[in-house]
Design a protein around this motif. Structure first.
Motif, PDB file in Angstrom:
ATOM      1  N   MET A  87       0.767  -1.346   0.023  1.00 13.95           N
ATOM      2  CA  MET A  87      -0.018   0.046  -0.009  1.00 13.95           C
ATOM      3  C   MET A  87       0.752   1.205  -0.061  1.00 13.95           C
ATOM      4  SD  MET A  87      -2.121   0.723   3.665  1.00 13.95           S
ATOM      5  CE  MET A  87      -2.239  -0.885   4.023  1.00 13.95           C
ATOM      6  N   THR A  88       0.440   2.449  -0.405  1.00  8.20           N
ATOM      7  CA  THR A  88       1.119   3.581  -0.494  1.00  8.20           C
ATOM      8  C   THR A  88       0.688   4.550   0.472  1.00  8.20           C
ATOM      9  OG1 THR A  88       1.239   3.286  -2.921  1.00  8.20           O
ATOM     10  CG2 THR A  88       1.698   5.598  -2.229  1.00  8.20           C
ATOM     11  N   ILE A  89       1.884   5.329   1.163  1.00  6.52           N
ATOM     12  CA  ILE A  89       1.360   6.201   2.032  1.00  6.52           C
ATOM     13  C   ILE A  89       2.155   7.464   1.633  1.00  6.52           C
ATOM     14  CG2 ILE A  89       1.971   7.285   4.311  1.00  6.52           C
ATOM     15  CD1 ILE A  89       1.824   3.525   3.996  1.00  6.52           C
ATOM     16  N   SER A  90       1.236   8.938   1.319  1.00  9.95           N
ATOM     17  CA  SER A  90       1.660   9.780   0.563  1.00  9.95           C
ATOM     18  C   SER A  90       1.778  11.030   1.629  1.00  9.95           C
ATOM     19  CB  SER A  90       0.549  10.097  -0.272  1.00  9.95           C
ATOM     20  OG  SER A  90       0.667   9.129  -1.357  1.00  9.95           O
ATOM     21  N   ALA A  91       2.687  11.933   1.699  1.00  8.76           N
ATOM     22  CA  ALA A  91       2.597  13.148   2.554  1.00  8.76           C
ATOM     23  C   ALA A  91       2.521  14.143   1.521  1.00  8.76           C
ATOM     24  CB  ALA A  91       3.912  13.158   3.374  1.00  8.76           C
ATOM     25  N   VAL A  92       1.475  15.069   1.475  1.00  7.05           N
ATOM     26  CA  VAL A  92       1.330  15.920   0.646  1.00  7.05           C
ATOM     27  C   VAL A  92       1.684  17.465   1.220  1.00  7.05           C
ATOM     28  CG1 VAL A  92      -0.619  17.226  -0.824  1.00  7.05           C
ATOM     29  CG2 VAL A  92      -0.631  14.969  -0.435  1.00  7.05           C
ATOM     30  N   LEU A  93       2.484  18.153   0.595  1.00  6.24           N
ATOM     31  CA  LEU A  93       2.840  19.534   0.847  1.00  6.24           C
ATOM     32  C   LEU A  93       2.201  20.489   0.443  1.00  6.24           C
ATOM     33  CD1 LEU A  93       6.883  18.778   0.714  1.00  6.24           C
ATOM     34  CD2 LEU A  93       5.225  18.322   2.761  1.00  6.24           C
ATOM     35  N   ASP A  94       2.142  21.437   1.154  1.00  6.53           N
ATOM     36  CA  ASP A  94       1.427  22.917   0.433  1.00  6.53           C
ATOM     37  C   ASP A  94       1.874  23.043  -0.696  1.00  6.53           C
ATOM     38  OD1 ASP A  94       3.271  24.208   1.505  1.00  6.53           O
ATOM     39  OD2 ASP A  94       2.313  25.205   2.819  1.00  6.53           O
ATOM     40  N   GLY A  96       2.592  21.621  -3.220  1.00  3.61           N
ATOM     41  CA  GLY A  96       2.300  20.429  -4.217  1.00  3.61           C
ATOM     42  C   GLY A  96       3.155  19.227  -4.257  1.00  3.61           C
ATOM     43  N   THR A  97       4.203  19.157  -3.633  1.00  2.88           N
ATOM     44  CA  THR A  97       5.193  18.147  -3.500  1.00  2.88           C
ATOM     45  C   THR A  97       4.480  16.963  -2.803  1.00  2.88           C
ATOM     46  OG1 THR A  97       6.982  19.667  -3.518  1.00  2.88           O
ATOM     47  CG2 THR A  97       7.408  17.595  -2.704  1.00  2.88           C
ATOM     48  N   VAL A  98       4.751  15.762  -3.176  1.00  7.63           N
ATOM     49  CA  VAL A  98       4.265  14.550  -2.748  1.00  7.63           C
ATOM     50  C   VAL A  98       5.185  13.582  -2.267  1.00  7.63           C
ATOM     51  CG1 VAL A  98       2.636  12.670  -2.788  1.00  7.63           C
ATOM     52  CG2 VAL A  98       1.944  14.625  -3.845  1.00  7.63           C
ATOM     53  N   ILE A  99       5.454  13.149  -0.994  1.00  8.19           N
ATOM     54  CA  ILE A  99       6.461  12.421  -0.819  1.00  8.19           C
ATOM     55  C   ILE A  99       5.902  10.999  -0.336  1.00  8.19           C
ATOM     56  CG2 ILE A  99       8.360  11.733   1.126  1.00  8.19           C
ATOM     57  CD1 ILE A  99       8.176  14.899   1.709  1.00  8.19           C
ATOM     58  N   GLU A 100       6.118   9.922  -0.969  1.00  8.54           N
ATOM     59  CA  GLU A 100       5.434   8.573  -1.054  1.00  8.54           C
ATOM     60  C   GLU A 100       6.244   7.538  -0.743  1.00  8.54           C
ATOM     61  OE1 GLU A 100       1.925   8.855  -4.323  1.00  8.54           O
ATOM     62  OE2 GLU A 100       3.814   7.646  -4.898  1.00  8.54           O
ATOM     63  N   ALA A 101       5.666   6.411   0.048  1.00 12.40           N
ATOM     64  CA  ALA A 101       6.508   5.156   0.613  1.00 12.40           C
ATOM     65  C   ALA A 101       5.617   4.001   0.328  1.00 12.40           C
ATOM     66  CB  ALA A 101       6.840   5.363   1.873  1.00 12.40           C
ATOM     67  N   LYS A 102       5.983   3.047  -0.246  1.00  7.34           N
ATOM     68  CA  LYS A 102       5.186   1.693  -0.228  1.00  7.34           C
ATOM     69  C   LYS A 102       5.451   1.053   0.900  1.00  7.34           C
ATOM     70  CE  LYS A 102       4.029   1.541  -5.038  1.00  7.34           C
ATOM     71  NZ  LYS A 102       2.725   1.698  -5.184  1.00  7.34           N
ATOM     72  N   LYS A 103       4.225   0.353   1.312  1.00  5.08           N
ATOM     73  CA  LYS A 103       4.526  -0.389   2.639  1.00  5.08           C
ATOM     74  C   LYS A 103       4.055  -1.837   2.393  1.00  5.08           C
ATOM     75  CE  LYS A 103       4.775  -1.573   6.866  1.00  5.08           C
ATOM     76  NZ  LYS A 103       5.774  -1.773   7.683  1.00  5.08           N
ATOM     77  N   ILE A 104       4.848  -2.893   2.558  1.00  2.06           N
ATOM     78  CA  ILE A 104       4.691  -4.224   2.313  1.00  2.06           C
ATOM     79  C   ILE A 104       3.809  -4.608   3.298  1.00  2.06           C
ATOM     80  CG2 ILE A 104       5.437  -6.531   1.919  1.00  2.06           C
ATOM     81  CD1 ILE A 104       6.522  -4.394  -0.083  1.00  2.06           C
ATOM     82  N   ILE A 105       2.468  -5.295   2.886  1.00  2.00           N
ATOM     83  CA  ILE A 105       1.802  -5.998   3.844  1.00  2.00           C
ATOM     84  C   ILE A 105       2.148  -6.976   4.378  1.00  2.00           C
ATOM     85  CG2 ILE A 105      -0.696  -6.726   4.075  1.00  2.00           C
ATOM     86  CD1 ILE A 105      -0.762  -3.641   3.027  1.00  2.00           C
ATOM     87  N   GLU A 106       1.874  -7.161   5.836  1.00  2.00           N
ATOM     88  CA  GLU A 106       2.204  -8.374   6.695  1.00  2.00           C
ATOM     89  C   GLU A 106       2.016  -9.656   6.146  1.00  2.00           C
ATOM     90  OE1 GLU A 106       4.481  -7.876   9.280  1.00  2.00           O
ATOM     91  OE2 GLU A 106       4.370  -5.576   8.759  1.00  2.00           O
ATOM     92  N   ASP A 107       2.655 -10.756   6.369  1.00  2.00           N
ATOM     93  CA  ASP A 107       2.253 -12.246   5.895  1.00  2.00           C
ATOM     94  C   ASP A 107       0.841 -12.370   6.128  1.00  2.00           C
ATOM     95  OD1 ASP A 107       4.762 -12.271   4.935  1.00  2.00           O
ATOM     96  OD2 ASP A 107       5.581 -13.512   6.687  1.00  2.00           O
ATOM     97  N   ASP A 108       0.124 -11.811   7.270  1.00  2.00           N
ATOM     98  CA  ASP A 108      -1.102 -12.274   7.410  1.00  2.00           C
ATOM     99  C   ASP A 108      -2.173 -11.401   7.053  1.00  2.00           C
ATOM    100  OD1 ASP A 108      -0.813  -9.688   8.835  1.00  2.00           O
ATOM    101  OD2 ASP A 108      -1.457 -10.600  10.840  1.00  2.00           O
ATOM    102  N   GLY A 109      -1.650 -10.440   6.003  1.00  2.00           N
ATOM    103  CA  GLY A 109      -2.615  -9.584   5.147  1.00  2.00           C
ATOM    104  C   GLY A 109      -2.819  -8.284   5.746  1.00  2.00           C
ATOM    105  N   TYR A 110      -2.477  -7.826   7.006  1.00  2.00           N
ATOM    106  CA  TYR A 110      -2.693  -6.780   7.491  1.00  2.00           C
ATOM    107  C   TYR A 110      -1.728  -5.740   7.672  1.00  2.00           C
ATOM    108  CZ  TYR A 110      -6.974  -8.878   9.251  1.00  2.00           C
ATOM    109  OH  TYR A 110      -8.303  -9.645   9.380  1.00  2.00           O
ATOM    110  N   PHE A 111      -1.991  -4.472   7.350  1.00  2.00           N
ATOM    111  CA  PHE A 111      -1.063  -3.395   7.469  1.00  2.00           C
ATOM    112  C   PHE A 111      -0.947  -3.124   8.925  1.00  2.00           C
ATOM    113  CE2 PHE A 111      -0.947   1.308   7.557  1.00  2.00           C
ATOM    114  CZ  PHE A 111       0.601   1.304   7.360  1.00  2.00           C
TER     115      PHE A 111
END
Length: 164
Positions: A87-94, A96-111
């Motif tokens: 899943m993607t987490i985004s930080a939106v700055l005023d 317009g810059t967007v800082i993103e990171a992809k997070k791998i979902i845990e083995d059990d399917g939950y973040f």
């Protein structure tokens, strides 16, 4: 009336002073990496309701190594069952810059509610405010940042960047 105003001024000054976190410094055994981060031993700093953070700077000795900066975001009680493997987490700055990171979902399917954003240029965080954090999951969750939390966030980032 004057007494009430004086009390309110001291109360606000006390709250503002306590809002900024201390910076912890540690150096590895060989002495070539120093780490500066916010003191989260008692509690994490709050960015928005249900969203806490820590900011870390790793300072490397030597011209061939660059400093690295990380913003850890912790979402309280945020667990999402998703069909995706990430899943993607985004930080939106005023600006317009967007800082993103992809997070791998845990083995059990939950973040698990924690994500680290790698910051290439930390000066961007001082120049522009973070307006919102968006977690793109089975539905988008948006955390809006208040003006007071933006100011405290900038003070904390500056404290980590200028720590020696």
């Amino acid at each position: 009336m004057k007494n009430i105003i004086v009390i309110l001024v001291f109360l606000m000054a006390g709250l503002n002073a306590n809002a900024q976190a201390k910076v912890l410094k540690s150096v590895n055994e060989t002495g070539d990496v120093a780490t500066f981060e916010l003191d989260c031993t008692v509690k994490f700093q709050t960015l928005a309701k249900g969203l806490r953070y820590n900011f870390t700077r790793h300072e490397f000795k030597g011209p061939e190594m660059r400093n690295s900066y990380r913003l850890l975001l912790v979402m309280d009680g945020f667990y999402s069952k998703t069909l995706n493997e990430s899943m993607t987490i985004s930080a939106v700055l005023d600006d317009g810059t967007v800082i993103e990171a992809k997070k791998i979902i845990e083995d059990d399917g939950y973040f698990d509610g924690a994500c680290t954003l790698r910051i290439k240029n930390p000066k961007v965080l001082l120049d522009a405010n973070i307006n919102k954090i968006i977690v793109h999951a089975d539905k988008d969750v948006v955390y809006t940042i208040s003006a007071q939390n933006k100011a405290i966030f900038k003070k904390n980032i500056n404290a980590v960047l200028t720590a020696k």
